[in-house]
Design a protein around this motif. Structure first.
Motif, PDB file in Angstrom:
ATOM      1  N   GLN A  65       0.822  -1.207   0.000  1.00 41.99           N
ATOM      2  CA  GLN A  65       0.000   0.000   0.000  1.00 41.99           C
ATOM      3  C   GLN A  65       0.861   1.265   0.000  1.00 41.99           C
ATOM      4  O   GLN A  65       0.612   2.200  -0.772  1.00 41.99           O
ATOM      5  CB  GLN A  65      -0.932  -0.007   1.218  1.00 41.99           C
ATOM      6  CG  GLN A  65      -2.062  -1.024   1.128  1.00 41.99           C
ATOM      7  CD  GLN A  65      -2.878  -1.098   2.405  1.00 41.99           C
ATOM      8  OE1 GLN A  65      -2.347  -0.991   3.499  1.00 41.99           O
ATOM      9  NE2 GLN A  65      -4.173  -1.278   2.272  1.00 41.99           N
ATOM     10  N   LEU A  66       1.885   1.313   0.853  1.00 41.81           N
ATOM     11  CA  LEU A  66       2.713   2.521   0.941  1.00 41.81           C
ATOM     12  C   LEU A  66       3.471   2.773  -0.359  1.00 41.81           C
ATOM     13  O   LEU A  66       3.526   3.909  -0.846  1.00 41.81           O
ATOM     14  CB  LEU A  66       3.693   2.383   2.104  1.00 41.81           C
ATOM     15  CG  LEU A  66       3.096   2.533   3.505  1.00 41.81           C
ATOM     16  CD1 LEU A  66       4.129   2.203   4.570  1.00 41.81           C
ATOM     17  CD2 LEU A  66       2.570   3.945   3.706  1.00 41.81           C
ATOM     18  N   VAL A  67       4.051   1.728  -0.931  1.00 40.64           N
ATOM     19  CA  VAL A  67       4.801   1.915  -2.173  1.00 40.64           C
ATOM     20  C   VAL A  67       3.858   2.291  -3.319  1.00 40.64           C
ATOM     21  O   VAL A  67       4.189   3.132  -4.163  1.00 40.64           O
ATOM     22  CB  VAL A  67       5.613   0.645  -2.510  1.00 40.64           C
ATOM     23  CG1 VAL A  67       6.356   0.815  -3.833  1.00 40.64           C
ATOM     24  CG2 VAL A  67       6.598   0.334  -1.396  1.00 40.64           C
ATOM     25  N   ALA A  68       2.653   1.694  -3.351  1.00 39.23           N
ATOM     26  CA  ALA A  68       1.690   2.046  -4.395  1.00 39.23           C
ATOM     27  C   ALA A  68       1.277   3.515  -4.298  1.00 39.23           C
ATOM     28  O   ALA A  68       1.133   4.205  -5.315  1.00 39.23           O
ATOM     29  CB  ALA A  68       0.464   1.136  -4.292  1.00 39.23           C
ATOM     30  N   ILE A  97       0.795  -2.234  -9.064  1.00 38.48           N
ATOM     31  CA  ILE A  97       1.102  -0.803  -9.025  1.00 38.48           C
ATOM     32  C   ILE A  97       2.437  -0.553  -8.323  1.00 38.48           C
ATOM     33  O   ILE A  97       3.248   0.254  -8.768  1.00 38.48           O
ATOM     34  CB  ILE A  97      -0.027  -0.034  -8.312  1.00 38.48           C
ATOM     35  CG1 ILE A  97      -1.354  -0.204  -9.069  1.00 38.48           C
ATOM     36  CG2 ILE A  97       0.310   1.443  -8.175  1.00 38.48           C
ATOM     37  CD1 ILE A  97      -2.548   0.397  -8.353  1.00 38.48           C
ATOM     38  N   ALA A  98       2.682  -1.263  -7.209  1.00 35.50           N
ATOM     39  CA  ALA A  98       3.859  -0.990  -6.383  1.00 35.50           C
ATOM     40  C   ALA A  98       5.142  -1.521  -6.995  1.00 35.50           C
ATOM     41  O   ALA A  98       6.202  -0.902  -6.861  1.00 35.50           O
ATOM     42  CB  ALA A  98       3.660  -1.579  -4.985  1.00 35.50           C
ATOM     43  N   ARG A  99       5.075  -2.682  -7.637  1.00 39.22           N
ATOM     44  CA  ARG A  99       6.257  -3.307  -8.243  1.00 39.22           C
ATOM     45  C   ARG A  99       7.396  -3.435  -7.224  1.00 39.22           C
ATOM     46  O   ARG A  99       8.530  -3.012  -7.459  1.00 39.22           O
ATOM     47  CB  ARG A  99       6.724  -2.519  -9.484  1.00 39.22           C
ATOM     48  CG  ARG A  99       5.669  -2.361 -10.548  1.00 39.22           C
ATOM     49  CD  ARG A  99       6.222  -1.715 -11.805  1.00 39.22           C
ATOM     50  NE  ARG A  99       6.773  -0.393 -11.571  1.00 39.22           N
ATOM     51  CZ  ARG A  99       6.045   0.726 -11.506  1.00 39.22           C
ATOM     52  NH1 ARG A  99       4.719   0.653 -11.655  1.00 39.22           N
ATOM     53  NH2 ARG A  99       6.615   1.893 -11.308  1.00 39.22           N
ATOM     54  N   VAL A 100       7.083  -4.015  -6.078  1.00 39.90           N
ATOM     55  CA  VAL A 100       8.069  -4.206  -5.017  1.00 39.90           C
ATOM     56  C   VAL A 100       8.895  -5.459  -5.318  1.00 39.90           C
ATOM     57  O   VAL A 100       8.320  -6.507  -5.639  1.00 39.90           O
ATOM     58  CB  VAL A 100       7.372  -4.353  -3.646  1.00 39.90           C
ATOM     59  CG1 VAL A 100       8.387  -4.636  -2.540  1.00 39.90           C
ATOM     60  CG2 VAL A 100       6.575  -3.096  -3.328  1.00 39.90           C
ATOM     61  N   PRO A 101      10.216  -5.395  -5.235  1.00 46.95           N
ATOM     62  CA  PRO A 101      11.028  -6.605  -5.439  1.00 46.95           C
ATOM     63  C   PRO A 101      10.620  -7.717  -4.483  1.00 46.95           C
ATOM     64  O   PRO A 101      10.278  -7.475  -3.326  1.00 46.95           O
ATOM     65  CB  PRO A 101      12.460  -6.114  -5.159  1.00 46.95           C
ATOM     66  CG  PRO A 101      12.421  -4.645  -5.450  1.00 46.95           C
ATOM     67  CD  PRO A 101      11.052  -4.191  -5.046  1.00 46.95           C
ATOM     68  N   GLU A 102      10.642  -8.941  -4.995  1.00 47.96           N
ATOM     69  CA  GLU A 102      10.118 -10.073  -4.234  1.00 47.96           C
ATOM     70  C   GLU A 102      10.867 -10.287  -2.927  1.00 47.96           C
ATOM     71  O   GLU A 102      10.267 -10.659  -1.923  1.00 47.96           O
ATOM     72  CB  GLU A 102      10.198 -11.341  -5.096  1.00 47.96           C
ATOM     73  CG  GLU A 102       9.455 -12.531  -4.505  1.00 47.96           C
ATOM     74  CD  GLU A 102       7.963 -12.305  -4.396  1.00 47.96           C
ATOM     75  OE1 GLU A 102       7.340 -12.856  -3.474  1.00 47.96           O
ATOM     76  OE2 GLU A 102       7.425 -11.547  -5.235  1.00 47.96           O
TER      77      GLU A 102
END
Length: 240
Positions: A65-68, A97-102
């Motif tokens: 949520q924060l990264v998005a 949306i966030a595309r956070v590395p796994e």
């Protein structure tokens, strides 16, 4: 689970690889603790999943949520628009949306340690007598008046003998203890949900609004926001 400091470290690491920052230069690149708590109040971010003492704990969904939110802010979107889009979003939508590395999404899975339970010494049973005192009758101190016949305790293993009753009288029944008063019922509590409006205004309502509700509320509140802006009661800078 992560503490708030650990969560913000992962947000910073996720934005380092791919983030150009907000176009207007007025939004913080990485949210601080105050911003995260404000996001939770307005519904942009879920509330903490658990507590460890007085420390709030967060999970994978909070990171998404924060990264998005920061990704959409970098595109020039306002917090009101972002809230309308992300309210009720699934983890799959947030991840796209966030595309956070796994590797940043991996949780150690350690449950918060249980709080130490102090022993209740007053609830422990009394230790039995030991040695020569076990089974010995309790004698009155020297010089004290002797109790009436039959009142001395019986020897160990023998059935206790009741003292003789006086003629013409009957033993009185012990009085019943008074009933404990019934505590009053606690007042009914309910949670409030915040709807973020432009200018830093927040509308608190007891219900749970949908994305359509938030958009219509923002449109209906425009006359009120114009009045607040005229009187200088709005914050010219939205919290990051």
């Amino acid at each position: 689970m992560w503490t708030l400091d650990e969560l913000l470290d992962r947000v910073s690491a996720a934005l380092t690889a791919e983030y150009s920052g907000a176009p207007n230069g007025r939004v913080r690149d990485v949210p601080d603790k105050r911003a995260v708590r404000w996001y939770a109040t307005t519904g942009l971010v879920d509330r903490p999943s658990a507590m460890r003492g007085r420390s709030a704990l967060y999970e994978r969904r909070h990171l998404l949520q924060l990264v998005a939110v920061k990704r959409l802010q970098s595109q020039g979107r306002t917090l009101a628009d972002i809230q309308a889009e992300l309210t009720g979003a699934t983890d799959t939508t947030l991840a796209a949306i966030a595309r956070v590395p796994e590797h940043l999404l991996v949780d150690s899975g350690d449950a918060p340690p249980p709080e130490e339970v102090r022993p209740r010494f007053w609830a422990a049973p009394a230790a039995p007598p030991t040695g020569a005192s076990a089974g010995a009758p309790i004698l009155p101190p020297a010089g004290a008046a002797s109790p009436p016949a039959g009142a001395l305790p019986a020897a160990a293993g023998a059935a206790p003998t009741a003292p003789p009753a006086l003629s013409g009288t009957s033993p009185a029944s012990p009085a019943a203890p008074p009933a404990a008063p019934t505590p009053p019922a606690p007042p009914e509590a309910f949670a409030l949900n915040g709807v973020a409006l432009p200018g830093g205004a927040v509308l608190l309502i007891p219900g749970t609004p949908t994305a359509a509700d938030r958009a219509e509320i923002a449109a209906a509140a425009r006359p009120l926001l114009d009045l607040l802006q005229t009187r200088g009661l709005l914050n010219e800078r939205e919290p990051s």
